[in-house]
Design a protein around this motif. Structure first.
Motif, PDB file in Angstrom:
ATOM      1  N   ARG A 211      21.119 -24.501   9.698  1.00 55.33           N
ATOM      2  CA  ARG A 211      20.599 -24.805  11.108  1.00 55.33           C
ATOM      3  C   ARG A 211      21.805 -25.532  12.026  1.00 55.33           C
ATOM      4  O   ARG A 211      21.898 -25.233  13.089  1.00 55.33           O
ATOM      5  N   ASP A 212      22.848 -26.379  11.351  1.00 55.10           N
ATOM      6  CA  ASP A 212      23.650 -27.208  12.128  1.00 55.10           C
ATOM      7  C   ASP A 212      24.904 -26.378  12.397  1.00 55.10           C
ATOM      8  O   ASP A 212      25.630 -26.496  13.098  1.00 55.10           O
TER       9      ASP A 212
ATOM     10  N   PRO B 185      24.469 -21.697  14.599  1.00 57.90           N
ATOM     11  CA  PRO B 185      24.988 -21.798  15.850  1.00 57.90           C
ATOM     12  C   PRO B 185      26.425 -21.304  16.198  1.00 57.90           C
ATOM     13  O   PRO B 185      26.697 -20.564  17.184  1.00 57.90           O
TER      14      PRO B 185
ATOM     15  N   GLN C 109      25.661 -17.212  16.271  1.00 57.26           N
ATOM     16  CA  GLN C 109      24.780 -16.998  17.610  1.00 57.26           C
ATOM     17  C   GLN C 109      25.968 -17.138  18.933  1.00 57.26           C
ATOM     18  O   GLN C 109      25.875 -16.224  19.860  1.00 57.26           O
ATOM     19  N   LEU C 110      26.569 -18.129  18.830  1.00 52.89           N
ATOM     20  CA  LEU C 110      27.477 -18.483  20.096  1.00 52.89           C
ATOM     21  C   LEU C 110      28.407 -17.192  20.116  1.00 52.89           C
ATOM     22  O   LEU C 110      28.817 -17.001  21.343  1.00 52.89           O
ATOM     23  N   ILE C 111      29.122 -16.790  18.853  1.00 54.08           N
ATOM     24  CA  ILE C 111      30.311 -15.939  19.219  1.00 54.08           C
ATOM     25  C   ILE C 111      29.784 -14.557  19.610  1.00 54.08           C
ATOM     26  O   ILE C 111      30.047 -13.847  20.438  1.00 54.08           O
TER      27      ILE C 111
ATOM     28  N   SER D  85      26.818 -13.983  21.239  1.00 57.20           N
ATOM     29  CA  SER D  85      26.541 -13.955  22.681  1.00 57.20           C
ATOM     30  C   SER D  85      27.840 -13.689  23.679  1.00 57.20           C
ATOM     31  O   SER D  85      27.424 -12.833  24.649  1.00 57.20           O
ATOM     32  N   GLU D  86      28.687 -14.111  23.228  1.00 56.09           N
ATOM     33  CA  GLU D  86      29.966 -13.712  24.189  1.00 56.09           C
ATOM     34  C   GLU D  86      30.266 -12.220  23.960  1.00 56.09           C
ATOM     35  O   GLU D  86      30.469 -11.704  25.078  1.00 56.09           O
TER      36      GLU D  86
ATOM     37  N   ARG E  20      28.205  -9.969  23.271  1.00 53.49           N
ATOM     38  CA  ARG E  20      27.041  -9.121  24.016  1.00 53.49           C
ATOM     39  C   ARG E  20      27.505  -9.324  25.428  1.00 53.49           C
ATOM     40  O   ARG E  20      27.191  -8.275  26.183  1.00 53.49           O
ATOM     41  N   GLY E  21      28.047 -10.563  26.252  1.00 58.59           N
ATOM     42  CA  GLY E  21      28.526 -10.402  27.408  1.00 58.59           C
ATOM     43  C   GLY E  21      29.647  -9.470  27.773  1.00 58.59           C
ATOM     44  O   GLY E  21      29.454  -8.844  28.931  1.00 58.59           O
ATOM     45  N   ARG E  22      30.369  -9.263  26.932  1.00 57.51           N
ATOM     46  CA  ARG E  22      31.477  -8.399  27.191  1.00 57.51           C
ATOM     47  C   ARG E  22      30.849  -7.062  27.229  1.00 57.51           C
ATOM     48  O   ARG E  22      31.515  -6.123  28.155  1.00 57.51           O
TER      49      ARG E  22
ATOM     50  N   TYR F 138      20.787 -11.022  17.780  1.00 59.69           N
ATOM     51  CA  TYR F 138      20.803 -12.393  18.687  1.00 59.69           C
ATOM     52  C   TYR F 138      19.367 -13.068  18.673  1.00 59.69           C
ATOM     53  O   TYR F 138      18.950 -14.122  18.594  1.00 59.69           O
TER      54      TYR F 138
ATOM     55  N   LYS G 243      37.899 -15.028  19.431  1.00 56.43           N
ATOM     56  CA  LYS G 243      37.040 -16.050  18.866  1.00 56.43           C
ATOM     57  C   LYS G 243      37.757 -16.635  17.392  1.00 56.43           C
ATOM     58  O   LYS G 243      37.560 -17.823  17.273  1.00 56.43           O
TER      59      LYS G 243
ATOM     60  N   GLU H 268      40.190 -19.275  18.578  1.00 58.51           N
ATOM     61  CA  GLU H 268      39.390 -20.249  18.886  1.00 58.51           C
ATOM     62  C   GLU H 268      38.948 -21.118  17.945  1.00 58.51           C
ATOM     63  O   GLU H 268      38.855 -22.397  18.081  1.00 58.51           O
TER      64      GLU H 268
END
Lengths: 692, 692
Positions: free
Chosen positions: B265-266, B270, B273-275, B277-278, B280-282, B308, B440, B443
Motif C-alpha cells: 500500500r505505502d 504508489p 502507479q506513479l511512474i 502514469s508518466e 502513459r502521458g508520454r 494502471y 525515472k 529520479e
C-alpha cells in the motif's frame, strides 16, 4: 515536556523545538528566540524586518535599496521572464541583464505587496457564522470578510485588504497591504544558472543554484522610494550563525487531525500525484517535439515537477512510522488535556469525532471538487481567463455578499488585473492541458457520471480541446477587455467557442464546488474552530498558526544535518558547482556564468542550509542576520523537509538559501551589473579585482 | 465459522464463501462445489475440463474443436495482430478474418501449453534449501528446480516442465505441459468491437465487448488433432446458472501478512502507479503526433492503461476500512490458532514478526530492484532482446545450476524462442521507453547514486536512448540469431550500441537483483514457508494456494451485484451496445459490426458477470456450464474486483465474460466466418435466418 515529542506540532512555544514555527509578526516570541539563539533582537528590529519584507502573488521578497529594488528568486520571476521572451529572444536562456535602469521591463500582471497593518476581526467573523451551517455558514463568513475588506480598502488600487483565517478559525485578522502594480524586471540570471541540476537537484542539498533575481517597483513611471529596506552584505553566513527568514509561506496542515491526515495520505495525495504525473509525461513528450515546444512548455513543466517532487516528500512523510508516531502522540496529549477540562468539553463537544465522521463524505466529494473546480483545465491560461470572465460577469449581477468569495467587490480588482494582463499565450499548450483535464476528469468521475456528458457532449476530449482552443480569440487582450467591460450581456452574446464552453459547464463546475463547500468545508471549518479554541485552552495563546500565505518570521541557524549515517555540511561554493558540472543537461553550466569562472573566487559561498521553518511560498524570503542585514534568499528546501506540511522535524527540516555573497559575485563577475552593485552599496569595494 | 468474516482469505474450504478460490485441479473441492451449486460434476468431468484448457504466455484459452481451434480473447492476441499488421494494413482496424484455413497466419513467438501432469516435488525442493540462507538459499532452490525440470523434459521442444511454488513455499509441484509453438490466428474481430468503450469501460460492468478471438495450433504445418475439447453452445448463460472458469490466473497476494500488505500500500503500488502514469502521458502525446505513431503505440499503451486501472482498484482496496478489517480479523484468527499450538510455535518461531522486521529492508531495496531489473527499459522490445542475448551468452558459460534461474538448461529454449521470434520493431517507441526508464530510474535512485553514473555516463537519458536505439540492428532477426548462436565471444565483440550498453550495465542490473534476492527475497521465502506450514496445521489441507500463473478452476454463478444502492443485472445484449454508442472514440462502433446490426438479433446476450474468482492471466479462460459446454470466455472483471489480489469479497467480486452466443452471432452476421461456424457445429443450424 521539552522535546519529549519528536514532532512538536504547535504546542506552546516553550515546548517547541527552538527552530520550529512560522510566527506572525504580531505574536513573535522575541524572548524565546533571543534565548535560543543568543541574539538581542527587539520590537524595533521586528518592525524594520516587516517593513522591508514583501510578497508577490506566489512568492516572498525583500526590499534591498532605497529606490524600490527587491530581491527574490529567479524561479519567482520565471513567468515574467517567459512573458518578456520570444522563442527567438529567450531571456531564460540569455539572462535578463539590462544595461541601465531605463531598460528594466514591466512584468505582466505582477504585483508586490508590503504589509502595513494587522487588526483583529475575530469577533465580527465568528458572529457572522453563528447558528449557521452548510453553505449558509460559508457564505455568511465570506460576505462578512468582503464587507470588512471593503470598509477599509474600498476599491483603492494601491491597497489590499485581506481577512485572514488563522489557527483554522481560531482567529481572524485583517491584513492591510500597500500594493504596487508596476513591477519591472531589473535582473535575472540565465535560467540554467538558477536551476542548475534541474528537477534532479530540486528539493535537495548540497545545492548549487543561483536562484536569485532583482525586480523594482515603480509608481508614475518612477522607482518607488523605499527608505525601509534591508542592508545588503556580501559577507557569507557562517555555520551555526543565527538567521531569520521573513516570508509568506503558503500553506501547512499541521493542525489537521490524524483522521484528516489519513484522507490526505490515502486519497488526496495519490489522486493529485497520479494525474499530474501523467500531465508531466505529456508535457515531456510535447517538449521534445520542437524547439518552440521546448520554450512553450518550460514554465508549466517546471511547476508540475516542483509540485510532484513536493508530493513525493509528503507521501514519504505520511508513511514514516517515526514521524507519524510523533503526530499521534501529540494528538493523544492534546485530547487528554481537553478531556480533563469538563467545561470545555461540554462547550465544544468532540471535534475529533466530528472530523473523523466527515472523512467518508470528504473522500466521496473531493475528487469532483478537485478536478472540476480547483484544478479545472490543468492550469490552461486561456481557460482560466475564460472562467474568470464568465464568472465575473455572472457574479457582478449579484450583491457583493452573495457572490463567490473571490468575486466580492473588494477582491474583484485582483481578478480584473489578471484577466487584462498582457501576456503571450500558446494554444498548443492550452489544448494539451484542456484535453488532459477532460480525459482525467472523465476517468475519475467515470464515463457514466451525468456531469461528464455535460462536459463533453458527444465530442472526444481531444476534439473538444482542439476546437475551443484553436477557435478562441481570448489570447487578444482587447477581446478580453471587451468581454470584461461588456459584462454578462457581452459574455452571453459571445460566439467565442471557449467562452461558450465555459458558460455551458458552469452548472457542473459550480455544482462540484457547492457540494464540497456545503457538505464538507463548512462542517470542517466549524469543527476546526472548536479545535482551535480547545488548543488555546490546552496550551495557552503562545502558538503559531498554520501557514496561510501571509507574512511570517521563522528563526534558526545555518546548519547541516545527518541522515542515514551521512553528514551534510551547510555550505556550498562555486568550486562545488564547477565540480558538479558534467556538460549534460541539467548539469550543464550556464554560458555566461561559466565564462566568469576565472574571475569568481572559487570559495565564494553559493548556497547554505538553515534550520528555519519554511515551505512553498517562502521562496524569495529574505534571510537576515541578527544585525538585520540580508545574507540570502530562501529558494528551496529538501525532499525530507516536505513533511513540514504536517509537522516540524528538527532532525531533517532545512531551508535552502542562495547567499547575497553569491549574488554579488554573479552581478559583478558574470553579468556586469555595475549599476545594481552600486545601488546595493557593493559596487566599488572590490573594484580593483574586477576584470571587466 | 461460515461467512463470519467478510473476507474469508483461504481458510478451510468449508469456511470460505461458496464462490471463493482459484483451486488447483489436483485439490478441487468437488463435493463442496456440487453442494453450493446443486451440480453433479465428478473427477471425469474435471479431467475433461483440464484437458480442454490451455494457456498462452500470458493468457488462458479453451480448445473448441477437434482440429486445434482455440478460443481466447482478442486482447490476448493483440500483440499477434500488431505483429501481422502494417500501418497500411492494420488488422486491429480491419479485423482478421481469413476466408479459409489456409489463410490463417502464424503469430510470432506465440505458444500454447496444455497441462498433462502434476507431481509433488515438495520434499526435494525443501531439502535443497535446508540450512541455507540469503542468495545461497535462493540459488540452491533454483538449481534444484532446474534439475527436476531437466530430468523430466530434457530439451524436448514439445514439452514444458515447470516447478511451481504453491502456498508461498508450502508445496512445490512439477507441472508438465504439452507445448505447441506453431500458433496461427484464425479470427480476430475489429479491435474497436473487442474493446468498445476502451480504457473507460475496461474493468467495469455493464460491459459491451466482443473480446474474443480464435487461434489454431499446428504441427508439421497441419492442424493438431484435439479430441479433448469443449462442446460449443450458442445458448446464452442465464442468471444464477452455475458456471466454472478454468484458466491460469497470474498472481494473487492473499497469503501476505498485514505487514507485507502495508508495504504494498505505502510503497510498491504508489511507486509503480506513479511512474507508469508518466509513461502513459508520454505515450498519449506520442500517439497524437501521427497516424503511424498511433499504430505503433497502441499495444504498449493499452497494456499500461490496463495495469494502471488495476492498480487504482488495488489502491482503493487497501484503503477500504471494511475490507482491511476483514483481513485483519483473518490474520488475528490465524495467529490465535497458531499461538495455541505450542509445538508448532517452537518449530516455526514467529514468521509474522520475521516478515514485519523485513519490511524496512524491502522498502529500501525494492525500488532499485523494480527499476533496474523487473521493469528495465519499460517494456522496450529491443532492450529486452539485447538483455536476453547478453545474459544468455554470459549464463551459458556457467553450469546450469549456477545460472540465473530463467537461463537454466530446461528454461533456455523459451528464451531462445522469444529472441528469435520474427516481429516488427519501432525504434521510436523503444527510444521513448528507454529514455523514460533512464529518467525515472535516475529520479528514484537520485542523481548521486553511483549506479546512475554507470547507467548514463555523461550522457542525458534522451541522448543515450536516441543513440543506442537509432544505431542498433537488433530489429533484424538474422542479427539476433548470429549473436545468439555466436555466444559470449560474438556478444563481446559486437559493436552494436544497444548490446554494448546492455553489457556495460549488467553489474548494475544484476547487482540490484542480487541485493534484493539476497537480503529480501530469500528471507521472505523462508518465513512464508513457515507460515504455510502453520496454515495447514491451523486449517487443514483443504486450502487453495495463491495464484501462480498455473491452471486453476473456480466456480460460481452468473450473478450481478448491488453497490451503493445500485443493482447491476448480470447480462448485457447487443441492443445495449447499440444504445451506448455515441460515435466518438472510444464509444464508436466497429464498422463491420455496425454494418451487421440489422442481422444480429438485438437480444443476443453479449457479456455476463459471474461470481467466479479470477484475476489477470485469467483472460481467455473458458467458462463452462455443468454439462461441460463452453458458454463464454472470461475477459475482464471490475475495478472493485481488483481487491481480489488480496482477498475474495463476495459482495463485489465479479468476472466479466463474453458469451459464445455473442461470438457465434458475430462470426455469422458480421464477419462471415462460415468455415469456423461449421467447425464449431453451429454453422447450419440457423442458416435459414442468415442474410449473407
Amino acid at each position: 515536556m521539552r522535546r519529549i515529542l519528536f514532532v512538536s506540532l504547535l504546542l506552546a512555544s516553550t515546548a517547541a523545538a527552538a527552530e520550529e514555527g512560522m510566527w506572525t509578526f504580531d505574536n513573535f516570541p522575541i524572548a524565546a528566540a533571543n534565548r535560543a539563539l543568543g541574539t538581542r533582537i527587539d520590537q524595533a528590529w521586528l518592525d524594520r524586518v516587516r517593513m522591508a519584507s514583501a510578497r508577490t502573488s506566489n512568492c516572498s521578497a525583500g526590499i534591498v535599496s532605497a529606490e524600490g529594488l527587491i530581491l527574490t528568486n529567479e524561479h519567482c520571476v520565471a513567468t515574467c521572464v517567459a512573458n518578456l521572451s520570444t522563442p527567438e529572444r529567450d531571456y531564460a536562456v540569455l539572462g535578463f541583464t539590462p544595461a541601465s535602469r531605463a531598460e528594466e521591463r514591466r512584468c505582466p500582471g505582477m504585483i508586490i505587496e508590503v504589509l502595513t497593518g494587522i487588526d483583529d476581526v475575530t469577533a465580527r467573523m465568528q458572529a457572522a457564522g453563528r447558528g449557521l451551517s452548510g453553505q449558509a455558514f460559508t457564505q455568511a463568513r465570506d460576505a462578512e470578510a468582503g464587507r470588512i475588506e471593503s470598509e477599509t480598502c474600498g476599491r483603492d488600487e494601491t491597497r489590499r485588504c485581506q481577512v485572514v483565517t488563522l489557527y483554522r478559525g481560531g482567529q481572524f485578522k485583517l491584513y492591510t497591504y500597500r500594493r504596487y502594480t508596476d513591477v519591472r524586471l531589473a535582473f535575472a540570471p540565465e535560467h540554467r544558472a538558477a536551476a542548475f541540476g534541474g528537477d534532479l537537484d530540486n528539493f535537495s542539498f548540497p545545492r548549487f543554484g543561483l536562484d536569485a533575481a532583482l525586480i523594482r517597483i515603480y509608481e508614475n513611471d518612477a522607482p518607488v522610494s523605499t527608505p525601509n529596506h534591508f542592508r545588503w552584505t556580501e559577507a557569507p553566513p557562517t555555520p551555526e550563525q543565527p538567521v531569520f527568514v521573513a516570508g509568506s509561506p503558503g500553506a501547512t496542515q499541521r493542525l489537521l487531525t490524524q483522521a484528516q491526515l489519513m484522507t490526505v495520505r490515502d486519497m488526496t495525495l495519490p489522486l493529485e500525484q497520479l494525474i499530474w504525473s501523467e500531465l508531466r509525461g505529456r508535457l515531456i513528450r510535447f517538449r521534445e517535439e520542437s524547439a518552440e515546444n521546448r520554450f512553450i512548455a518550460a514554465d508549466a513543466l517546471s511547476g508540475i515537477e516542483n509540485s510532484y517532487k513536493r508530493g513525493i516528500g509528503r507521501m514519504r512523510a505520511l508513511i514514516d512510522a517515526r514521524f507519524m508516531a510523533g503526530r499521534e502522540a501529540a494528538e493523544a496529549d492534546f485530547r487528554r488535556r481537553v478531556a480533563g477540562n469538563a467545561e470545555l468539553t461540554r462547550e465544544i463537544g468532540d471535534p475529533w469525532a466530528d472530523l473523523a465522521a466527515l472523512q467518508a463524505e470528504t473522500r466521496r466529494l473531493y475528487p469532483a471538487f478537485y478536478m472540476l473546480e480547483t484544478r479545472a483545465a490543468g492550469g490552461s491560461q486561456l481557460f482560466t481567463w475564460a472562467n474568470q470572465i464568465v464568472r465575473a460577469a455572472q457574479e457582478r449581477a449579484r450583491p457583493s455578499a452573495e457572490r463567490l468569495a473571490e468575486y466580492g467587490e473588494a477582491r474583484l480588482p485582483a481578478v480584473q488585473r489578471q484577466v487584462l494582463a498582457e501576456r503571450p499565450t500558446y494554444p498548443a499548450l492550452d489544448t494539451l492541458q484542456l484535453s488532459w483535464w477532460l480525459e482525467k476528469t472523465r476517468e475519475i468521475l467515470t464515463v457514466d457520471d451525468p456531469r461528464i456528458r455535460r462536459l463533453l457532449g458527444d465530442e472526444s476530449p481531444e476534439a473538444l480541446a482542439r476546437r475551443v482552443m484553436s477557435g478562441t480569440r481570448l489570447g487578444d487582450p482587447a477581446v478580453r477587455r471587451a468581454l470584461w467591460e461588456g459584462g454578462l450581456a457581452a459574455v452571453e452574446a459571445s460566439d467565442d467557442p471557449l467562452i461558450r464552453f465555459v458558460l455551458a459547464i458552469q452548472p457542473v463546475t459550480r455544482g462540484a464546488r457547492r457540494d464540497y463547500e456545503d457538505r464538507v468545508q463548512a462542517a470542517t471549518d466549524r469543527a476546526s474552530e472548536a479545535l482551535a479554541r480547545a488548543r488555546f485552552a490546552a496550551y495557552g495563546t503562545s502558538l503559531y498558526p498554520d501557514a496561510t500565505g501571509t507574512l511570517r518570521l521563522t528563526y534558526g541557524r545555518i546548519r547541516g544535518w545527518t541522515s542515514e549515517g551521512r553528514t551534510v555540511e551547510p555550505r556550498t561554493t562555486f568550486a562545488g558547482l564547477w565540480a558538479r558540472a558534467t556538460g549534460a543537461e541539467p548539469f550543464d553550466l550556464a554560458p555566461r556564468l561559466a565564462a566568469a569562472r576565472p574571475r569568481i573566487p572559487a570559495d565564494t559561498v553559493l548556497n547554505v542550509s538553515a534550520s528555519t521553518d519554511t515551505i512553498g511560498g517562502s521562496s524569495g524570503s529574505p534571510a537576515v542576520n541578527a544585525a538585520g542585514e540580508i545574507v540570502g534568499a530562501n529558494f528551496d528546501s529538501t525532499v525530507l523537509t516536505q513533511r513540514n506540511a504536517y509537522g516540524y522535524d528538527p532532525e531533517v527540516n532545512r531551508s535552502v538559501l542562495v547567499t547575497t555573497a553569491a549574488v554579488t559575485a554573479a552581478l559583478r563577475h558574470a553579468y556586469g551589473m555595475e549599476h545594481l552593485l552600486a545601488e546595493l552599496g557593493v559596487g566599488g569595494r572590490r573594484g580593483g579585482r574586477r576584470t571587466r
